[in-house]
Design a protein around this motif. Structure first.
Motif, mmCIF file in Angstrom:
data_model
loop_
_atom_site.group_PDB
_atom_site.id
_atom_site.type_symbol
_atom_site.label_atom_id
_atom_site.label_comp_id
_atom_site.label_asym_id
_atom_site.label_seq_id
_atom_site.Cartn_x
_atom_site.Cartn_y
_atom_site.Cartn_z
ATOM 1 N N ALA B 180 8.120 -7.722 -6.358
ATOM 2 C CA ALA B 180 7.397 -6.478 -5.988
ATOM 3 C C ALA B 180 8.233 -5.267 -5.732
ATOM 4 O O ALA B 180 8.321 -4.353 -6.097
ATOM 5 C CB ALA B 180 6.082 -6.724 -5.017
ATOM 6 N N TYR B 205 6.705 -4.318 1.978
ATOM 7 C CA TYR B 205 6.034 -5.398 1.471
ATOM 8 C C TYR B 205 5.769 -6.557 2.284
ATOM 9 O O TYR B 205 6.793 -7.076 2.845
ATOM 10 C CB TYR B 205 6.923 -5.947 0.185
ATOM 11 N N LEU B 326 -0.825 -9.860 -8.672
ATOM 12 C CA LEU B 326 0.478 -9.789 -8.757
ATOM 13 C C LEU B 326 1.054 -10.972 -9.282
ATOM 14 O O LEU B 326 1.882 -11.915 -8.339
ATOM 15 C CB LEU B 326 1.128 -9.213 -7.474
ATOM 16 N N PHE B 332 2.820 -6.597 -12.230
ATOM 17 C CA PHE B 332 4.024 -5.833 -11.669
ATOM 18 C C PHE B 332 4.010 -4.364 -11.948
ATOM 19 O O PHE B 332 4.437 -3.330 -11.299
ATOM 20 C CB PHE B 332 5.084 -6.489 -11.389
ATOM 21 N N LEU B 335 1.608 -2.191 -10.616
ATOM 22 C CA LEU B 335 1.941 -1.558 -8.966
ATOM 23 C C LEU B 335 3.002 -0.488 -9.074
ATOM 24 O O LEU B 335 2.624 0.498 -8.584
ATOM 25 C CB LEU B 335 2.675 -3.062 -8.312
#
Ligand code: SRM
Ligand code: SRM
Ligand code: SRM
Ligand code: SRM
Ligand code: SF4
Ligand code: SF4
Ligand code: SF4
Ligand code: SF4
Ligand code: SF4
Ligand code: SF4
Ligand code: SF4
Ligand code: SF4
Lengths: 356, 408, 356, 408
Positions: B180, B205, B326, B332, B335
């Motif tokens: 991520a 994160y 995710l 991803f 995101l």
């Protein structure tokens, strides 16, 4: 002409003169209590004395016949003393348990519901409405009567997880205060200004000062001093209306009802909390406001099923979370539930705590 | 090489004591570097006068607008060798993993071009190569860059990011933090290297709600791992735990600490969990790491708007996406897209020097969500509004939207 | 002249290339962990693989000799891989438990304390201070070194009720963030303006905009454009100083330390919370800041004695109440503890909940 | 007497249903009173048009500035008999105790001079004699006044007050609410009868933290009973309770509900209380009314600033006196004096139409306390400030004050 009579500035009267003698005797010396049945309290004093209280609902706005009827009952079945609660329930005190049943019977026969104690839904806090107030968008007496008709079973039975205190308010001023459930008028359109009247009736600077969002400006309209409202800013709160009646906020169509839950004044367990918006856009529909009743009953049903003993409505929602509240009650969640007032950040979920 | 050391009686006191001493380190460097002799002199002078003597200015590398923190001395007349003492911010790998080989290479480069002082790491996660003359900045960066490391953020830009050790070593991790981290950041290199935003923007994160990266309060967009299904329980391990620690310990330290009272210790020493009300706080899992684990349907909660205090008071990030899967490439990408939407909207609507959270405070969460095209959700709130100060004449339309979402 | 080298815009490097092989192999597949002793973690993967981590404190601002020393240790006693934590601790990973003890011995011999895990006081979050920043009122490296010297025992032992995360910040900007205990510079006097420099160095409109309380006005001083500060309004926050260095907020005497407690980022049990002011007016006293250390140690001692297992500092105070916190720590309570910023009402005791 | 009733099809619907009907009551009054015939007409008209038709004006009694709520009809052309429909607000005794004798006298007076409609009670506690012509206001009041009852508050004044049944019948009561109520109010009759304050000011009295008077949120100054020593426990009653209800019930409904986790059920079915951390919330006492009672060292907590929503949002009262003894004459005098100081300070510093709580919000609690001469105390806070936005160069002096208080 005679001298005008000047008031006797006696202030708050002495309560002992009206108090039931057992209560007077044991003033400040009570020991414990129990609730033998809904609507009845049994208090025991340290002296060993007992007093039984029977609580009955009233319409609050009472004609003298109703009051006299209550007095007759008090004289015949109780001991001539009554008191009223903050929720306009009447309480009859007797020093002998045997008097309880006949008293209840007399009250019920005369149409006074027995209840409002313990984990019941008590009488709804009552305001003025169209009967008397100068700013209401709805009626209080009628709305309360309609709701109490629907909640009669819940008043006379103690079946809720904890007490439920409902309030109503017939304008956004909210004389009814916070409630487990609050049923309040919510205006949805800015005031329409009757410009012809402004000059005579309003002190313009103080109206301008009254608006919480500074949406009102003095203005000349048709050559006369009047006011104008920035409709983009206006939050339709109605604060301008009492000091300036030409700023007509009340509207048969656009003054709606909103319903709030989770107000709590007591400090038991959790700290006191304000009620939170859950439903709005509900029509102001006399004489029986069925749409309001439907929402209230839905909330009560879910609360009754889902909450744990002693959880007030707000505490219950706190435990199960707001997503589930909206899911269970099937009430729509909208952007209007998201606070936009000062300090709104305190109402956001500043955590990763989420229930799925 | 030969410059005489200044007297540093105050700093010398920091060479004693059990904790590793940076002064000893600086002195060691000063043996070979005049720059460090004068740096020690200036620092001692700061200690004595209780004032700082650095000022900003300009220093950069070709092609980038930020990433070098320029420092020029205001007392260069007294301490000329450290008159320039810039820092290069270099982005670390997710989780800050290194082998000795790469660390030794950093040392060699910095010994050659810089002061020899490296901070591992800055509070935003950068490897900070501290102490460099304007002249040497480019050479130093080139060599670092050739090793596969790139410049970090500074100024009004996307900033260097941090992710917890997570997937690499932590059983609580609910998504691949490293992936991520790299997916998002490496899509924002332009915004990172060429400052042109209203203010800084940080991503952080954390693989679970323990939030080892402090993301909720120290980043504009926090990606915090969570799960949607039931906590995984190994009841035999629960029993062992109860046996080892005692029922009282378990009740006092696990059951009663659950924020939503959804734990209960059964009479047979197994654990009952009301998963419907579990808020994924991690506590019970933290205590009984062998017996309990996050569920299997994992993902992340996204919060936006955290930052420290100036100028409206501290802000926590607040939930804008209760749950996001995710796992797949598309997840991803989504995101990244979310980050992009947020930054675009903020770039357009944020005032100068206004962090994203401050903008949200100014315009309101509902407007922000509308701006970035997200649906509102009660999970975003601690509670609905407590005041009636809102015009809502299109309530019915808004209610219809919710109903459509629920049935659709 | 040669072409200038353009940067390779490679972004965040791939972490797998540097990761310990056991971690790489079991990426995303860990099962549980335990702490065999302070400073050591043992993680077990679903595959059955194990990795032992030894955590050691560093000074963060490291000279290359220190880093090379750590590399030597990693090569000789570990397996050539290390990582750093968010708190500048270094972690050595080994795949064989037997390697743990020699590794620890080597680290300790070289002066690196082992600890920072579990319920210890970990390394203090470190900022720049006089060593590098352009706005500090104090030093970070020195303050952190001094404090960690004093907290060495607490770093190397796990004796606290829960982990303690301390942060420092050398100006009110607070790059250190929230902490169980936060040690932050607090200016106590408005900036003194060096009027001669303002015209050249400051973009006046943006400095004016930066002030949170609108205390700065453009003004002509000695015929030159400068600024003036309304000292009654000024909250001494220092926000004007970075964009306008002539607004000298730093003062050897009047830039003091303040100490805050109860910041918490994790969502474990309670929601994340901000730290709260507990002590201020503490002198900025290099090289060892003994007054700061004394307050921090006092708070830690009381916390250690009084809190329950798993209670973070803020959670502990939440349970025992602020009056008792001030009583136990013997810190003075002043009117400055009472919030006066926007939304201050949220920090008042809006309940009858009081401990006596 | 003889006026024909208007058609009231909507109101008629409110005569059905089990709850006592005010419409039936109004109709009964209308039999003898033309005023009520037209009142019903106007009310029906309101129901039909969904608008109100009353406006303010002036009506009062000699000697007083307030207490009569004047109502003039805007539709007097249609409903002339109810063109004036004023209300007299009359203060009840503490606890709203009556005997039938006094109630019957009220009825007689109101039948004679007014509409016959009495509300028991208004939300501020007044007996509201509703429906009176301007002409009759004085006579009606005179007769009521002769009974020993006095006018209540209206306008920018001290308002009518309410106190819970408390000492009269409630075992939880921690101070004599009636005495406090009368002591304070009867010291403010001038401020009550002659409106000259910035806005309204309400006192409310609840004998314990159950706050049956909603004082925290519905009064400017709330007096809430509490105690300082240990909860009184009858362990034999605890055991009986546990026996009757079961341990699980007690744990789930008492132990785990304590907000500060200071209860624990011992193995022998007695209850252990960590009184040091008890916040006097009342919950355990509420559940086990026979076994538990407030301590013996009783008094009250004073909170200031509660009110409903306009114009800055709802305010709860907040603590300004954590504990005040209310036993001796001097204690009650101190309470009166506190109220006096608060009202004086607010009268001087409040803006027009600014409630006391709004003023506190504007000037800050610390300044308010200084203004009324009270020392600050951490019990007044949920938590100390979380922001550094304060100038505190005289910290040392303030710290010294605290130390002096603690040692002195
Ligand atoms: C009569 C009355 C006081 C008065 O002077 O008039 C009263 C009387 C008692 N209250 Fe109350 N409360 C009365 C209004 C209130 C209110 C105010 C209101 O209704 O708006 C509250 C605050 C509600 C809120 O939080 O918004 C109130 C919150 C309580 C509580 C706290 C409950 C909780 O868990 O939050 C208790 C404790 C209990 O019952 O466990 C309590 C307990 C009691 C007790 C049991 C006290 C006692 O030992 O005598 C009394 C009998 C209660 C019952 O009905 O079973 N009373 N009580 C009021 C009756 C109102 C009514 O007719 O319905
Ligand atoms: C170097 C570092 C402290 C350290 O020693 O670790 C640092 C140092 C500075 N910070 Fe910071 N901040 C550093 C992490 C943070 C953090 C922590 C974080 O990122 O998690 C924060 C709090 C979180 C946040 O973003 O709010 C932080 C909040 C600030 C702020 C306040 C921002 C705000 O919106 O309130 C400023 C002021 C500004 O940007 O205008 C600021 C400004 C600065 C400046 C650029 C001061 C200035 O205006 O000249 C400092 C440069 C020092 C220098 O000489 O190198 N620094 N700063 C950290 C960055 C190193 C790195 O790249 O890894
Ligand atoms: C290595 C590190 C992450 C990294 O990628 O660098 C890390 C690693 C772990 N953290 Fe953390 N945490 C790390 C910083 C943090 C931080 C941030 C910070 O230190 O500023 C927090 C948030 C603190 C806060 O709330 O402000 C943090 C809050 C936690 C918690 C929550 C504790 C609580 O009860 O509030 C846990 C759970 C636990 O230990 O029970 C946790 C648990 C863990 C575990 C046990 C996770 C695991 O199973 O591997 C790891 C070992 C912890 C230990 O030290 O015993 N970690 N952890 C960080 C080590 C910092 C250090 O050197 O001291
Ligand atoms: C009669 C009563 C409702 C009832 O039917 O019970 C009432 C009726 C009115 N209230 Fe109220 N309030 C009544 C109790 C309350 C309460 C409850 C309480 O006292 O506990 C509140 C909320 C608590 C508070 O004080 O905030 C309340 C908050 C208001 C407000 C908002 C005040 C504020 O600061 O926000 C106003 C507006 C104003 O005063 O400007 C208001 C104004 C009014 C006015 C005077 C409307 C006006 O401006 O003309 C109403 C007169 C109605 C009438 O025709 O008689 N009324 N009002 C209550 C007083 C009866 C009595 O004396 O016993
Ligand atoms: S709520 Fe509004 S309309 Fe109703 S009585 Fe109070 S002021 Fe009047
Ligand atoms: S309704 Fe409220 S917001 Fe709108 S103009 Fe009137 S006072 Fe202002
Ligand atoms: S945030 Fe969660 S997943 Fe990441 S290291 Fe910490 S405990 Fe593990
Ligand atoms: S994770 Fe937290 S909320 Fe969920 S069950 Fe465990 S302790 Fe309770
Ligand atoms: S806290 Fe202030 S002085 Fe310290 S590094 Fe950050 S910006 Fe610089
Ligand atoms: S120190 Fe802060 S409050 Fe004071 S003038 Fe500067 S920016 Fe404004
Ligand atoms: S407030 Fe307390 S003392 Fe007063 S009646 Fe209610 S429970 Fe009893
Ligand atoms: S009164 Fe409330 S706080 Fe005190 S012990 Fe009982 S439940 Fe706990």
């Amino acid at each position: 002409m005679t001298q005008p009579r000047m008031p006797i500035e006696s202030g708050v009267p002495d309560h002992f003169q009206y108090m039931h003698p057992v209560m007077r005797k044991n003033y400040g010396q009570w020991d414990w209590h129990e609730r033998p049945r809904p609507g009845v309290l049994h208090h025991v004093a340290k002296s060993g004395d007992s007093v039984w209280t029977v609580r009955a609902g009233t319409q609050r706005q009472m004609d003298v016949y109703t009051i006299r009827k209550l007095c007759d009952i008090a004289d015949q079945y109780a001991e001539g003393h009554v008191r009223f609660t903050i929720r306009s329930n009447i309480e009859f005190m007797v020093s002998d348990e045997k008097k309880v049943a006949p008293l209840i019977e007399a009250l019920e026969k005369n149409g006074f519901p027995i209840g409002g104690t313990g984990n019941s839904v008590s009488m709804i806090s009552h305001t003025q409405g169209w009967l008397h107030c100068d700013i209401p968008a709805s009626d209080a007496s009628g709305a309360v009567k309609s709701l109490m008709d629907e909640l009669h079973h819940e008043f006379t039975h103690e079946e809720m997880p904890n007490r439920v205190r409902i309030t109503t308010s017939c304008c956004q001023i909210n004389c009814g205060g916070q409630g487990d459930i609050a049923i309040n008028i919510q205006h949805t359109k800015p005031p329409k200004i009757n410009h012809d009247l402004v000059a005579n009736v309003c002190e313009r600077p103080s109206v301008v000062a009254r608006c919480p969002v500074a949406a009102i400006r003095p203005a000349m309209v048709n050559g006369k001093p009047s006011l104008e409202v920035d409709e983009k800013k206006c939050i339709c709160c109605g604060a301008c209306f009492p000091p300036c009646p030409p700023m007509q906020i009340n509207d048969p169509e656009h003054s709606k009802f909103a319903i709030w839950v989770g107000g709590k004044n007591s400090n038991a367990r959790s700290k006191p909390t304000f009620h939170k918006l859950v439903a709005a856009g509900i029509p102001n529909n006399p004489p029986r406001w069925p749409e309001v009743g439907a929402v209230v009953k839905k909330i009560l049903r879910v609360y009754k099923e889902d909450a744990r003993d002693w959880e007030r409505i707000g505490e219950w929602v706190e435990r199960i979370g707001w997503p589930r509240f909206f899911e269970l009650t099937e009430l729509p969640f909208t952007k209007y539930h998201v606070d936009s007032w000062r300090g709104a950040r305190h109402s956001l979920n500043a955590s990763a705590h989420i229930r799925f | 090489m030969t410059k005489k050391m200044h007297d540093t009686p105050m700093l010398d006191q920091l060479e004693s004591g059990p904790w590793p001493s940076f002064v000893t380190g600086l002195k060691r460097l000063a043996k070979d570097k005049d720059m460090m002799v004068d740096l020690l002199g200036q620092l001692e002078y700061s200690y004595k006068t209780r004032l700082g003597y650095w000022k900003g200015g300009t220093a950069s590398v070709i092609g980038y607008g930020g990433g070098v923190i320029p420092r020029f001395s205001e007392v260069a007349d007294r301490f000329p060798e450290s008159k320039e003492f810039h820092t290069l911010r270099i982005m670390p790998p997710p989780g800050m993993h290194y082998n000795t080989d790469i660390l030794r290479k950093f040392c060699d480069i910095w010994e050659k071009h810089g002061s020899g002082l490296i901070a591992l790491h800055g509070q935003s996660g950068d490897i900070m190569f501290q102490g460099c003359t304007t002249e040497k900045v480019q050479e130093a960066f080139d060599e670092i860059n050739e090793l596969g490391f790139d410049m970090g953020g500074a100024g009004p830009s996307v900033r260097t990011s941090m992710s917890c050790v997570g997937h690499a070593r932590c059983e609580h991790s609910c998504y691949d933090e490293g992936r991520a981290h790299r997916s998002v950041l490496n899509n924002f290199t332009d915004d990172l290297h060429r400052p042109a935003l209203p203010y800084k923007f940080k991503f952080k994160y954390s693989g679970c709600a323990n939030d080892c990266m402090n993301s909720i309060q120290r980043s504009d967009m926090a990606i915090i791992g969570t799960w949607r299904d039931d906590i995984q329980v190994k009841q035999d391990e629960v029993k062992k735990f109860v046996k080892a620690k005692g029922r009282k310990y378990v009740i006092d330290n696990v059951v009663t600490r659950c924020p939503t009272q959804c734990l209960s210790l059964n009479d047979d020493d197994t654990l009952a969990i009301d998963n419907r009300n579990c808020v994924k706080c991690m506590h019970c899992i933290n205590v009984m790491t062998k017996a309990l684990s996050p569920g299997k349907d994992r993902g992340a909660t996204i919060l936006v708007g955290g930052k420290r205090t100036l100028k409206i008071g501290d802000l926590m990030g607040t939930v804008i996406v209760p749950f996001m899967k995710l796992e797949s490439d598309e997840d991803f990408e989504k995101l990244v897209e979310l980050g992009r939407n947020i930054i675009d909207f903020w770039a357009e609507n944020g005032l100068e020097h206004e962090r994203c959270g401050e903008m949200i405070e100014r315009i309101g969460l509902a407007n922000f969500l509308e701006g970035i095209g997200l649906d509102i959700d009660p999970a975003m709130l601690a509670n609905p509004r407590t005041n009636p100060f809102i015009r809502m004449d299109d309530w019915d339309d808004e209610a219809a939207k919710w109903k459509a979402r629920k049935t659709g």
